[in-house]
Design an enzyme around this catalytic site. Structure first.
Site, short mmCIF file in Angstrom:
data_model
loop_
_atom_site.label_atom_id
_atom_site.label_comp_id
_atom_site.label_asym_id
_atom_site.label_seq_id
_atom_site.Cartn_x
_atom_site.Cartn_y
_atom_site.Cartn_z
N ASP A 1 0.84 -1.20 0.00
CA ASP A 1 0.00 0.00 0.00
C ASP A 1 0.88 1.26 0.00
O ASP A 1 0.75 2.11 -0.86
CB ASP A 1 -0.93 -0.01 1.23
CG ASP A 1 -1.71 -1.31 1.33
OD1 ASP A 1 -2.53 -1.56 0.44
OD2 ASP A 1 -1.47 -2.08 2.28
N TYR B 1 4.82 -14.62 -0.03
CA TYR B 1 4.07 -14.70 1.22
C TYR B 1 4.47 -15.99 1.95
O TYR B 1 5.00 -16.93 1.33
CB TYR B 1 2.56 -14.65 0.92
CG TYR B 1 2.17 -13.32 0.34
CD1 TYR B 1 2.20 -12.17 1.12
CD2 TYR B 1 1.83 -13.20 -1.01
CE1 TYR B 1 1.88 -10.93 0.57
CE2 TYR B 1 1.50 -11.96 -1.56
CZ TYR B 1 1.53 -10.83 -0.76
OH TYR B 1 1.23 -9.61 -1.29
N GLN C 1 13.54 1.10 -1.19
CA GLN C 1 12.85 0.81 -2.47
C GLN C 1 13.77 0.88 -3.70
O GLN C 1 13.76 -0.05 -4.53
CB GLN C 1 11.67 1.74 -2.62
CG GLN C 1 10.40 1.04 -2.99
CD GLN C 1 9.24 1.99 -3.17
OE1 GLN C 1 9.39 3.20 -3.34
NE2 GLN C 1 8.05 1.45 -3.13
N ARG D 1 5.85 -10.53 -5.37
CA ARG D 1 4.52 -10.80 -4.80
C ARG D 1 3.65 -9.55 -4.89
O ARG D 1 4.10 -8.49 -5.34
CB ARG D 1 4.67 -11.26 -3.35
CG ARG D 1 4.98 -10.14 -2.36
CD ARG D 1 5.15 -10.67 -0.95
NE ARG D 1 5.03 -9.59 0.03
CZ ARG D 1 5.34 -9.71 1.32
NH1 ARG D 1 5.81 -10.86 1.79
NH2 ARG D 1 5.18 -8.68 2.14
N GLY D 2 2.41 -9.67 -4.40
CA GLY D 2 1.56 -8.50 -4.19
C GLY D 2 1.32 -7.72 -5.47
O GLY D 2 0.92 -8.27 -6.50
N GLU D 3 1.57 -6.42 -5.40
CA GLU D 3 1.34 -5.57 -6.58
C GLU D 3 2.59 -4.81 -7.00
O GLU D 3 2.97 -4.83 -8.16
CB GLU D 3 0.19 -4.59 -6.29
CG GLU D 3 -0.10 -3.70 -7.48
CD GLU D 3 -1.39 -2.90 -7.35
OE1 GLU D 3 -2.36 -3.40 -6.75
OE2 GLU D 3 -1.42 -1.77 -7.88
N ASP D 4 3.23 -4.12 -6.06
CA ASP D 4 4.30 -3.23 -6.49
C ASP D 4 5.55 -4.00 -6.94
O ASP D 4 6.11 -3.70 -7.99
CB ASP D 4 4.65 -2.24 -5.38
CG ASP D 4 5.53 -1.12 -5.89
OD1 ASP D 4 5.17 -0.50 -6.91
OD2 ASP D 4 6.61 -0.89 -5.32
N SER D 5 5.99 -4.99 -6.15
CA SER D 5 7.18 -5.73 -6.58
C SER D 5 6.88 -6.51 -7.86
O SER D 5 7.77 -6.70 -8.70
CB SER D 5 7.68 -6.67 -5.47
OG SER D 5 6.68 -7.59 -5.09
O1 TRH Z 1 4.25 -6.21 0.68
P1 TRH Z 1 3.21 -6.67 -0.25
O2 TRH Z 1 2.65 -7.98 0.00
O3 TRH Z 1 2.10 -5.60 -0.26
C1 TRH Z 1 0.75 -5.59 -0.63
C2 TRH Z 1 -0.11 -5.48 0.58
O4 TRH Z 1 -0.21 -6.73 1.20
C3 TRH Z 1 -1.45 -4.95 0.19
O5 TRH Z 1 -2.36 -4.94 1.26
C4 TRH Z 1 -2.00 -5.71 -0.96
O6 TRH Z 1 -3.13 -5.04 -1.36
C5 TRH Z 1 -1.00 -5.72 -2.08
O7 TRH Z 1 0.24 -6.28 -1.64
C6 TRH Z 1 -1.49 -6.47 -3.27
O8 TRH Z 1 3.80 -6.68 -1.76
P2 TRH Z 1 4.17 -5.54 -2.81
O9 TRH Z 1 2.93 -4.94 -3.38
O10 TRH Z 1 5.11 -6.12 -3.74
O11 TRH Z 1 4.91 -4.42 -1.98
C7 TRH Z 1 6.20 -4.59 -1.46
C8 TRH Z 1 6.91 -3.25 -1.42
O12 TRH Z 1 8.09 -3.38 -0.64
C9 TRH Z 1 7.33 -2.77 -2.78
O13 TRH Z 1 7.17 -1.36 -2.87
C10 TRH Z 1 8.80 -3.12 -2.85
C11 TRH Z 1 9.19 -2.93 -1.42
N1 TRH Z 1 10.39 -3.64 -0.97
C12 TRH Z 1 11.48 -2.89 -0.60
O14 TRH Z 1 11.47 -1.66 -0.67
N2 TRH Z 1 12.58 -3.56 -0.15
C13 TRH Z 1 12.66 -4.91 -0.07
O15 TRH Z 1 13.71 -5.46 0.35
C14 TRH Z 1 11.51 -5.66 -0.49
C15 TRH Z 1 11.56 -7.17 -0.44
C16 TRH Z 1 10.40 -5.00 -0.93
#
Ligand code: TRH
Length: 399
Positions: free
Chosen positions: A22, A202, A263, A279-283
């Site tokens: 988020d 996850y 990030q 995983r998720g959305e951003d990564s």
């Molecule tokens: O962390 P996520 O699982 O986040 C989300 C939330 O769970 C949310 O509620 C849900 O709606 C969404 O997923 C689908 O996964 P995501 O989206 O990949 O986000 C991880 C963030 O963390 C991303 O901006 C990259 C960052 N990150 C770092 O900055 N450093 C790191 O070492 C890692 C592993 C990730």
């Protein structure tokens, strides 16, 4: 700089439901709007500790701070009285988080009224095109528009900074820079010569089974896992706490725990590895800008709704990449009983992971080519930040 809107003010409200996605998405969008469009952005966020994990210079105890040109406000509660002059020209609520009622009231008092947008989650499903930019019935005289990221020109597109592709290409063509980056994480020269895999998933992912397969792999694998990710399986493999610097080699596999990165450094990790588990959305989106094969662990939803979303994406991305599709379905325990069944049995119990990995490795060349094509295809739709501003400008111009 956007020519459509004269330096408007934009407020972005983010509630951290869980994890880092988020705030990860909101922070990325906020920075881009400042850097590339000269927007005056205020990011309201309720969880500064999670924010600090991806942006270490942030102060987790500050009510109000300036970070990378973005005004960051700690969104502590739903109370608060706001005046119309405090209200931004564009107000974005992320994932339908409820704005403070006092802020909504002030929005109604502002002239002209602000553009109110609900920024939704990413999905490759077809229905997204039909819902993108629809508005909800007026609330206190205000319309709220739904803005959907997506993979087609009839959606809002994906978050992508203007200089990103160039920055990534430069990094990947500079073997010394890549080696220096990996060395800064403790990766040794011999580990650099192996298949380097970053792992972000996850806790329910079948990591133990995959680590087992990698140990028996024909080619050496180095798995770089940020601290806190897949902790139980990683600690079982290491037989030690999964702290940064922890490392163990067994068979063809080396597992190395790296720090949870800021990030921008996480982007570099994706660029420096040969295969990325995200995983998720951003990564997941960042992996698409890394030009490397990737495996997506999708965020789980009730009634296995996420399996539908996973299939929709694989249909778009990997219809001609059989091993990627198969590996992804197994990784998400979505392979066993066909679409949408609630009676899915554990893929970990039935998956032949050594065979899955061997097939995946064999198809990596095609996957890399696909990654390049895909990036170009997505770029043709513009980027989410720019599309969002264009949409807001069009709403403001409309009678
Ligand atoms: O962390 P996520 O699982 O986040 C989300 C939330 O769970 C949310 O509620 C849900 O709606 C969404 O997923 C689908 O996964 P995501 O989206 O990949 O986000 C991880 C963030 O963390 C991303 O901006 C990259 C960052 N990150 C770092 O900055 N450093 C790191 O070492 C890692 C592993 C990730």
């Amino acid at each position: 700089m956007s020519t459509l809107i004269q330096a408007p003010k934009l407020a972005l409200f983010c509630k951290v439901v869980d994890n880092f996605g988020d705030i990860g998405i909101c922070w990325r969008l906020a920075r881009q709007l400042v850097d590339e469009h000269d927007i005056d952005v205020t990011l309201w966020v309720d969880d500064l500790r999670s924010f600090q994990r991806i942006c270490p210079p942030l102060r987790s105890d500050a009510v109000h701070q300036l970070m990378a040109g973005v005004t960051v406000r700690h969104w502590r509660d739903q109370e608060g009285v706001f005046t119309a002059t405090e209200v931004a020209d564009i107000v974005i609520e992320f994932f339908g988080c409820d704005l403070p009622p006092g802020y909504i009231t002030a929005m109604t008092e502002k002239t002209p009224q602000p553009v109110w947008i609900n920024l939704e989650g990413l999905s490759a499903e077809e229905w997204v095109e039909g819902c993108h930019t629809l508005s909800s019935p007026p609330r206190q005289s205000l319309l709220k528009y739904f803005f959907y990221p997506g993979f087609t020109s009839k959606t809002g597109g994906l978050l992508r900074e203007a200089g990103l592709a160039q920055e990534r290409r430069q990094f990947q063509s500079d073997s010394l820079a890549m080696a220096a980056f990996l060395a800064s994480l403790g990766v040794t020269a011999s580990e650099m010569a192996t298949t380097k895999v970053s792992l972000f998933c996850y806790p329910q992912a079948p990591v133990a089974a995959l680590l087992d397969a990698w140990q028996r792999s024909a080619h050496a694998v180095t798995c770089l896992v940020p601290e806190g990710v897949a902790q139980a399986a990683v600690e079982a493999f290491l037989a030690a706490p999964a702290l940064p610097g922890a490392v163990k080699t067994q068979g063809a596999l080396t597992v190395r725990v790296v720090p949870f990165l800021a990030q921008p450094a996480y982007d570099q990790l994706l660029w420096a590895c040969d295969v990325n588990f995200v995983r998720g959305e951003d990564s997941f989106v960042r992996a698409q800008w890394a030009g490397r094969p990737f495996i997506w662990h999708i965020y789980a939803q009730d009634e296995n709704l996420h399996h539908k979303k996973l299939r929709a994406f694989l249909q778009r991305y990997a219809s001609d990449l059989a091993s990627l599709t198969s590996f992804s379905l197994h990784w998400n325990e979505a392979a066993t009983m066909g679409p949408d069944t609630a009676a899915n049995i554990s893929a970990e119990a039935v998956t032949n992971w050594p065979a899955q990995w061997a097939a995946f490795q064999a198809e990596r060349g095609s996957m890399s080519r696909r990654a390049v094509d895909w990036e170009q295809q997505m770029a043709a739709h513009g980027d989410l930040g720019g599309n969002l501003l264009q949409f807001a400008a069009a709403v403001r111009r409309s009678p």
